[in-house]
Design a protein around this motif. Structure first.
Motif, PDB file in Angstrom:
ATOM      1  N   PHE A   5      80.333   8.950  -8.932  1.00  0.00           N
ATOM      2  CA  PHE A   5      79.124   8.250  -9.400  1.00  0.00           C
ATOM      3  C   PHE A   5      78.122   9.211 -10.051  1.00  0.00           C
ATOM      4  CE2 PHE A   5      80.708   5.012  -6.378  1.00  0.00           C
ATOM      5  CZ  PHE A   5      80.778   3.954  -7.273  1.00  0.00           C
ATOM      6  N   LEU A   6      78.120  10.465  -9.644  1.00  0.00           N
ATOM      7  CA  LEU A   6      77.256  11.438 -10.340  1.00  0.00           C
ATOM      8  C   LEU A   6      77.730  11.647 -11.775  1.00  0.00           C
ATOM      9  CD1 LEU A   6      76.654  13.999  -7.468  1.00  0.00           C
ATOM     10  CD2 LEU A   6      74.824  12.916  -8.811  1.00  0.00           C
ATOM     11  N   ARG A   7      79.042  11.676 -11.977  1.00  0.00           N
ATOM     12  CA  ARG A   7      79.567  11.811 -13.341  1.00  0.00           C
ATOM     13  C   ARG A   7      79.186  10.592 -14.187  1.00  0.00           C
ATOM     14  NH1 ARG A   7      79.191  14.939 -15.913  1.00  0.00           N
ATOM     15  NH2 ARG A   7      80.724  14.269 -17.473  1.00  0.00           N
ATOM     16  N   ARG A   8      79.187   9.433 -13.569  1.00  0.00           N
ATOM     17  CA  ARG A   8      78.787   8.232 -14.328  1.00  0.00           C
ATOM     18  C   ARG A   8      77.324   8.286 -14.727  1.00  0.00           C
ATOM     19  NH1 ARG A   8      81.955   3.499 -14.417  1.00  0.00           N
ATOM     20  NH2 ARG A   8      80.142   2.170 -14.112  1.00  0.00           N
ATOM     21  N   ARG A   9      76.563   9.064 -13.999  1.00  0.00           N
ATOM     22  CA  ARG A   9      75.162   9.253 -14.350  1.00  0.00           C
ATOM     23  C   ARG A   9      74.984  10.485 -15.238  1.00  0.00           C
ATOM     24  NH1 ARG A   9      71.331   6.572 -11.215  1.00  0.00           N
ATOM     25  NH2 ARG A   9      72.268   5.087  -9.774  1.00  0.00           N
ATOM     26  N   ALA A  36      87.003  10.944 -10.479  1.00  0.00           N
ATOM     27  CA  ALA A  36      85.901  11.867 -10.771  1.00  0.00           C
ATOM     28  C   ALA A  36      86.392  12.984 -11.671  1.00  0.00           C
ATOM     29  CB  ALA A  36      85.339  12.433  -9.465  1.00  0.00           C
ATOM     30  N   GLY A  37      87.595  13.484 -11.372  1.00  0.00           N
ATOM     31  CA  GLY A  37      88.179  14.548 -12.191  1.00  0.00           C
ATOM     32  C   GLY A  37      88.385  14.091 -13.630  1.00  0.00           C
ATOM     33  N   ARG A  38      88.904  12.867 -13.794  1.00  0.00           N
ATOM     34  CA  ARG A  38      89.110  12.334 -15.145  1.00  0.00           C
ATOM     35  C   ARG A  38      87.782  12.176 -15.869  1.00  0.00           C
ATOM     36  NH1 ARG A  38      93.095   9.217 -12.468  1.00  0.00           N
ATOM     37  NH2 ARG A  38      91.657   7.481 -12.161  1.00  0.00           N
ATOM     38  N   ALA A  39      86.720  11.916 -15.090  1.00  0.00           N
ATOM     39  CA  ALA A  39      85.398  11.745 -15.701  1.00  0.00           C
ATOM     40  C   ALA A  39      84.702  13.089 -15.924  1.00  0.00           C
ATOM     41  CB  ALA A  39      84.541  10.840 -14.817  1.00  0.00           C
ATOM     42  N   GLY A  40      85.394  14.185 -15.581  1.00  0.00           N
ATOM     43  CA  GLY A  40      84.846  15.495 -15.910  1.00  0.00           C
ATOM     44  C   GLY A  40      84.364  16.337 -14.746  1.00  0.00           C
ATOM     45  N   ALA A  41      84.487  15.839 -13.509  1.00  0.00           N
ATOM     46  CA  ALA A  41      84.077  16.656 -12.367  1.00  0.00           C
ATOM     47  C   ALA A  41      85.104  17.771 -12.129  1.00  0.00           C
ATOM     48  CB  ALA A  41      83.974  15.779 -11.108  1.00  0.00           C
ATOM     49  N   THR A  42      84.623  18.908 -11.647  1.00  0.00           N
ATOM     50  CA  THR A  42      85.526  19.994 -11.263  1.00  0.00           C
ATOM     51  C   THR A  42      85.868  19.818  -9.784  1.00  0.00           C
ATOM     52  OG1 THR A  42      84.490  21.469 -12.855  1.00  0.00           O
ATOM     53  CG2 THR A  42      85.757  22.509 -11.071  1.00  0.00           C
ATOM     54  N   ILE A  43      87.153  19.718  -9.486  1.00  0.00           N
ATOM     55  CA  ILE A  43      87.586  19.519  -8.090  1.00  0.00           C
ATOM     56  C   ILE A  43      88.285  20.791  -7.640  1.00  0.00           C
ATOM     57  CG2 ILE A  43      88.877  18.025  -6.511  1.00  0.00           C
ATOM     58  CD1 ILE A  43      87.023  16.311  -8.180  1.00  0.00           C
ATOM     59  N   LEU A  44      87.748  21.427  -6.620  1.00  0.00           N
ATOM     60  CA  LEU A  44      88.359  22.652  -6.097  1.00  0.00           C
ATOM     61  C   LEU A  44      88.865  22.379  -4.686  1.00  0.00           C
ATOM     62  CD1 LEU A  44      85.594  25.239  -7.165  1.00  0.00           C
ATOM     63  CD2 LEU A  44      87.687  24.647  -8.410  1.00  0.00           C
ATOM     64  N   GLU A  45      90.199  22.249  -4.542  1.00  0.00           N
ATOM     65  CA  GLU A  45      90.779  22.069  -3.216  1.00  0.00           C
ATOM     66  C   GLU A  45      91.157  23.435  -2.645  1.00  0.00           C
ATOM     67  OE1 GLU A  45      93.901  19.125  -4.392  1.00  0.00           O
ATOM     68  OE2 GLU A  45      93.040  17.922  -2.773  1.00  0.00           O
ATOM     69  N   ASN A  46      91.491  23.452  -1.356  1.00  0.00           N
ATOM     70  CA  ASN A  46      91.855  24.701  -0.675  1.00  0.00           C
ATOM     71  C   ASN A  46      90.850  25.810  -0.930  1.00  0.00           C
ATOM     72  OD1 ASN A  46      94.339  23.741   0.500  1.00  0.00           O
ATOM     73  ND2 ASN A  46      95.170  23.726  -1.570  1.00  0.00           N
ATOM     74  N   THR A  47      89.590  25.466  -0.949  1.00  0.00           N
ATOM     75  CA  THR A  47      88.537  26.429  -1.231  1.00  0.00           C
ATOM     76  C   THR A  47      87.519  26.422  -0.092  1.00  0.00           C
ATOM     77  OG1 THR A  47      88.822  25.997  -3.593  1.00  0.00           O
ATOM     78  CG2 THR A  47      86.799  27.132  -2.943  1.00  0.00           C
ATOM     79  N   GLU A  48      87.504  27.491   0.650  1.00  0.00           N
ATOM     80  CA  GLU A  48      86.624  27.609   1.818  1.00  0.00           C
ATOM     81  C   GLU A  48      85.258  28.128   1.361  1.00  0.00           C
ATOM     82  OE1 GLU A  48      86.512  27.202   6.044  1.00  0.00           O
ATOM     83  OE2 GLU A  48      88.464  27.511   5.103  1.00  0.00           O
ATOM     84  N   ILE A  49      84.208  27.581   1.937  1.00  0.00           N
ATOM     85  CA  ILE A  49      82.853  28.062   1.652  1.00  0.00           C
ATOM     86  C   ILE A  49      82.494  29.140   2.677  1.00  0.00           C
ATOM     87  CG2 ILE A  49      80.405  27.402   1.718  1.00  0.00           C
ATOM     88  CD1 ILE A  49      81.895  26.269  -0.646  1.00  0.00           C
ATOM     89  N   THR A  50      82.029  30.299   2.207  1.00  0.00           N
ATOM     90  CA  THR A  50      81.628  31.331   3.175  1.00  0.00           C
ATOM     91  C   THR A  50      80.119  31.400   3.346  1.00  0.00           C
ATOM     92  OG1 THR A  50      81.813  32.966   1.408  1.00  0.00           O
ATOM     93  CG2 THR A  50      83.676  32.760   2.903  1.00  0.00           C
ATOM     94  N   ALA A  51      79.358  31.004   2.330  1.00  0.00           N
ATOM     95  CA  ALA A  51      77.897  31.037   2.473  1.00  0.00           C
ATOM     96  C   ALA A  51      77.246  30.089   1.477  1.00  0.00           C
ATOM     97  CB  ALA A  51      77.374  32.449   2.228  1.00  0.00           C
ATOM     98  N   ILE A  52      76.119  29.491   1.901  1.00  0.00           N
ATOM     99  CA  ILE A  52      75.264  28.732   0.978  1.00  0.00           C
ATOM    100  C   ILE A  52      73.861  29.318   1.119  1.00  0.00           C
ATOM    101  CG2 ILE A  52      74.321  26.499   0.320  1.00  0.00           C
ATOM    102  CD1 ILE A  52      76.591  25.132   1.686  1.00  0.00           C
ATOM    103  N   GLU A  53      73.278  29.734   0.008  1.00  0.00           N
ATOM    104  CA  GLU A  53      71.922  30.295   0.069  1.00  0.00           C
ATOM    105  C   GLU A  53      71.102  29.688  -1.047  1.00  0.00           C
ATOM    106  OE1 GLU A  53      71.772  34.879   1.013  1.00  0.00           O
ATOM    107  OE2 GLU A  53      73.481  34.385  -0.258  1.00  0.00           O
ATOM    108  N   LYS A  54      69.824  29.565  -0.789  1.00  0.00           N
ATOM    109  CA  LYS A  54      68.950  29.136  -1.882  1.00  0.00           C
ATOM    110  C   LYS A  54      68.270  30.388  -2.443  1.00  0.00           C
ATOM    111  CE  LYS A  54      66.164  25.619  -3.710  1.00  0.00           C
ATOM    112  NZ  LYS A  54      65.413  24.396  -3.475  1.00  0.00           N
ATOM    113  N   ILE A  55      68.529  30.648  -3.702  1.00  0.00           N
ATOM    114  CA  ILE A  55      67.939  31.819  -4.346  1.00  0.00           C
ATOM    115  C   ILE A  55      67.121  31.315  -5.529  1.00  0.00           C
ATOM    116  CG2 ILE A  55      68.424  33.989  -5.559  1.00  0.00           C
ATOM    117  CD1 ILE A  55      70.973  34.157  -3.802  1.00  0.00           C
ATOM    118  N   GLY A  56      65.805  31.375  -5.373  1.00  0.00           N
ATOM    119  CA  GLY A  56      64.929  30.812  -6.401  1.00  0.00           C
ATOM    120  C   GLY A  56      65.092  29.309  -6.431  1.00  0.00           C
TER     121      GLY A  56
END
Lengths: 393, 463
Positions: A23-27, A160-180
């Motif tokens: 739905f984000l891609r549709r927007r 979503a992928g067909r609509a242009g979203a990037t889908i990354l499977e088997n991808t572990e997140i190690t950190a989320i930070e807000k920088i600026g």
């Protein structure tokens, strides 16, 4: 080190994350969806497949109604069939006292655009002759139904992928930070993803991420206890479930067109999010055998061919975490759907996309704010009775 | 203090020898078996009213069969024997056993799983027709009921069982139209050094082939299976193959016995959460065991063809060894030289197993190259094409399957009554070839309870 950026990074490729990506891609928003395993592998892929509104927490019905409208046109929208069958949902009970609860619920649901048919003992048997003799009455929701959870989330992710979203499977997140102004998400293969907005749709693992932003939630992981019988000719149309205050009695079943009867319910099993494993306990299977026969005696002659579980996130008040972070702007949550997120999936995706895109949503989601857990009293002694009325079949 | 409880699952050669060893240590094990009588598959007993002699039933293995049955009779009063009982789940230190509609939870201190093996099958176009049996199924019909699977039977596949069953049929007076082996004859010579580790077995094998030839049975090596033709009314009518020469041949028949060695029955080991490893020789997954049959899970031991395909003699040795290891781990003094001797026997047999895998290789390309319209999963009627269609990363426009359980979720392959025990080996080859990865990378179908279909009418014991 590679870098990618987008308008929104979605962490967690379950039903909620996949639908939000679509739905984000549709927007017109650019999206990167990051999934540590495979899309729709956990709670989204192993659940019962109920597309049910009746019995839900009443303030959740606007969201459920919005979702139901999307289910109606889902095949057209995402270009794949996820076996949605609007066969109706029958919720029956074993006592007059429980029927009084169903009657009250039906009266209130009417104010939320959900019309339910109340069926007394005779009407119930005339209409649904397969129900067992112990059922005293029921509430029927003609426009609810069921769909295939193994297919739904991946189908959304593909769309979503067909609509242009990037889908990354088997991808572990190690950190989320807000920088600026931006969030920087570092993944296990050391690529860095940047976006001004992050949506956490990590199911039972959502609490680990919200905690990093100082928003701890009392999420508990549990495993649904699912099973399926051998196939028999397709005859049992509606989804059938029990309303009861006795957890062991609360089982539900549906027949797929292929002929198998899928069932689940009763006490939930152990789940280990860190190991990504969960189990069906044999004693739960045996209880389900008994309860399934009570619900539909004719099923006594069938054999169960497989059981399975998965990892679901439960909140103490039995409603999800959904909305913007109370602490960090640009951070959004939609997780902890307490075992009843499947029907909501398309609606949650749509609402979260609207919220991220427009800064507000026309569908009320205030009761689900993560802020409700800030400074909460951990003894939580009063929550149980309220939770009970939200408990659903 | 209550005596430690040992539970043995499976009353074939491994399970019976394990029980014998436990009894010898003065303990009373529980022996659970799915069958009505002891003996397992290899030493299966005929129904009570049948009068065939051991020699008729077991041929060259008659003395071993008699010894095994005698051993069991001697144990009867000293073990808690539970026939016709399905161990359908293992959880939290308990085996859940269903018998006559009742399920009982049995706690164990030591568990010896000796569940044996079933046929490893490669589908072929038309194998869903009536009249197609696995080699093991064809053998059971003969051994148990004195029935042949057809009046004119073709046996196809590879491995020692192919020749054994064909010879048993021929000897019993059934018409064996042809034996069609996917292995080339030359591969047997290559394997000779390893096969010489058990010269007696090698000679028995050669005799089977000679018997068949003497009876005028056509034998072809290096064949490629093409199709089992027939119709929905009459079932099988013929088998077509491409011979090693390139010539296509059709063999008229009304039944086919099909099999490519054996695959271990590992669902209970899976439910007990044992670790598995990929065996490159046979291209399949086995539960991990140490040299003395201990699994990766404390208190759980694996013996017989359910952990490594060594055949009946290997199963007897492994059953004894697993029981000794369990007793030793309980603090009971056992004979170390005996454990050493058994360990050595198993090592020799493993060399022979390697030889068999070289002589009669699993023809993985046959499975990987099945035509799109071939039904692979008979329970769910899923074709090779449908399995292939699940491949590809979602992020790159694919459907999303990068391993076998994912292909199962998308296509239903392996979702039926047999839980992929028959289609799984071929499905993994099909998937691996399409993905362009080694077959071990697509994993294996996870075992899920119940191990076999379980009636909803089953009632549990009081908690």
């Amino acid at each position: 080190m590679t870098q990618m950026s987008a308008d929104v990074i979605i962490v967690g490729g379950g039903f909620m994350g996949s639908a939000a990506a679509f739905f984000l891609r549709r927007r017109g928003r650019s999206v990167i969806l990051v999934e540590r395993g495979l899309v729709g592998q956990q709670a989204s892929g192993v659940n019962f497949g109920n597309v049910r509104r009746q019995g839900r927490f009443l303030p959740q019905l606007p969201l459920a109604n919005r979702s139901r409208k999307i289910w109606e046109k889902l095949n057209y929208l995402i270009g794949e069939d996820v076996e949605f069958l609007p066969t109706g949902h029958l919720r029956l009970c074993y006592s007059d006292e429980d029927f009084a609860v169903l009657e009250r619920y039906a009266a209130e649901a009417r104010h939320h655009d959900l019309d339910l048919e109340l069926l007394g003992k005779n009407a119930l048997r005339d209409r649904f002759p397969f129900v067992g003799p112990e059922a005293v009455a029921a509430s029927f929701s003609p426009k609810d139904g069921h769909a295939n959870p193994r297919l739904a989330a991946p189908a959304f992710a593909r769309a979503a992928g067909r609509a242009g979203a990037t889908i990354l499977e088997n991808t572990e997140i190690t950190a989320i930070e807000k920088i600026g102004e931006d969030f920087e998400v570092t993944s296990g293969n050391s690529s860095v993803l940047k976006a001004p907005s992050v949506l956490v749709t990590a199911g039972a693992w959502g609490g680990q991420l919200s905690k990093q932003f100082g928003e701890e939630v009392p999420l508990v992981a549990r495993g649904p206890q699912m099973a399926v019988t051998e196939p028999v000719p397709y005859a049992l149309k509606p989804v059938v479930g029990v309303y009861s205050k006795v957890t062991e009695e609360v089982v539900y079943l549906r027949q797929v067109e292929r002929g198998n009867i899928v069932y689940g319910g009763g006490t939930r099993g152990p789940a280990y999010p860190d190991l990504r494993r969960s189990y069906v306990l044999p004693q739960h299977s045996l209880n389900q055998f008994q309860q399934v026969q009570r619900l539909v005696p004719a099923l006594k002659g069938l054999r169960t061919i497989r059981t399975w579980s998965g990892i679901e996130g439960y909140m103490p008040d039995d409603i999800p975490v959904m909305g913007e972070s109370a602490k960090e702007s640009g951070l959004f949550y939609a997780f902890g759907f307490c075992g009843h997120g499947f029907q909501l999936g398309p609606g949650v995706g749509d609402v979260m996309a609207e919220l991220i895109d427009r800064g507000r949503t026309v569908t009320p989601i205030d009761p689900f704010t993560i802020g409700r857990f800030a400074n909460r009293d951990d003894s939580d002694a009063n929550a149980s009775s309220e939770t009970e009325t939200r408990r659903i079949a | 203090m209550a005596e430690d409880r040992i539970i043995i699952i499976g009353a074939g050669p491994a399970g019976i020898r394990a029980a014998e060893t436990v009894v010898a240590a003065g303990l009373r094990p529980i022996l659970i078996d799915e069958e009505r009588r002891d003996g397992g598959q290899i030493y299966r007993r005929q129904p009570d009213c049948f009068k065939r002699t051991s020699q008729d039933l077991y041929g060259s293995e008659a003395a071993k069969a008699d010894a095994m049955h005698d051993c069991f009779e001697g144990l009867r009063s000293r073990i808690d024997y539970r026939p016709e009982s399905l161990a359908w789940n293992i959880s939290q230190g308990q085996v859940h056993v269903a018998r006559d509609g009742q399920s009982q939870a049995l706690a164990y201190d030591k568990l010896i799983i000796a569940t044996g093996a079933t046929d490893r099958v490669i589908p072929v176009k038309g194998w869903h027709r009536a009249g197609v049996f696995s080699l093991g199924g064809a053998q059971i019909a003969l051994k148990s009921q004195a029935c042949a699977i057809g009046a004119r039977t073709v046996f196809m596949g590879t491995g020692p069982l192919l020749y054994l069953v064909a010879a048993q049929y021929a000897k019993a007076g059934a018409t064996v139209t042809a034996v069609l082996d996917t292995s080339r004859y030359g591969q047997r010579l290559q394997a000779l050094p390893k096969l010489l580790s058990r010269p007696g077995m090698l000679i028995k094998g050669l005799q089977l082939t000679r018997d068949l030839k003497r009876r005028g049975v056509e034998i072809h090596y290096g064949v490629t299976p093409l199709e089992i033709a027939g119709d929905d009314v009459d079932g099988v009518q013929s088998v077509s193959v491409r011979l090693e020469t390139g010539e296509e041949r059709q063999f008229d028949c009304d039944a086919v016995g099909l099999g490519y060695h054996l695959r271990p029955e590992t669902q209970l080991a899976d439910l007990a959460r044992c670790a598995f490893h990929f065996d490159t020789v046979s291209r399949q997954w086995f539960p991990e065991i140490d040299a003395q049959c201990r699994s990766s899970v404390e208190g759980v031991y694996l013996a017989g063809d359910g952990s490594r395909t060594l055949g009946a003699d290997g199963a007897e040795a492994a059953g004894r060894l697993a029981a000794l290891a369990a007793l030793k781990d309980m603090g009971i003094i056992v004979s170390e030289p005996e454990m050493g001797r058994l360990t050595k026997i198993l090592k020799t047999m493993d060399a022979f197993r390697n030889g068999l895998a070289t002589a009669f290789p699993w023809p993985h390309a046959v499975a990987a190259n099945l035509s799109d319209d071939t039904i692979v999963c008979r329970c769910e009627a899923i074709t090779a094409g449908e399995i292939r269609a699940t491949c590809g990363e979602i992020g790159s426009g694919g459907i999303g399957a990068d391993e076998l359980n994912r292909a199962k979720a998308f296509s239903r392959v392996g979702m039926g009554r047999c839980q992929g025990r028959y289609c799984g080996p071929a499905a993994s080859e099909i998937l691996a070839q399409r993905l362009g990865v080694p077959v071990e990378q697509v994993g294996r179908l996870r075992g899920q309870a119940p191990v076999k279909p379980l009636s909803i009418a089953t009632v549990g014991d009081a908690p």
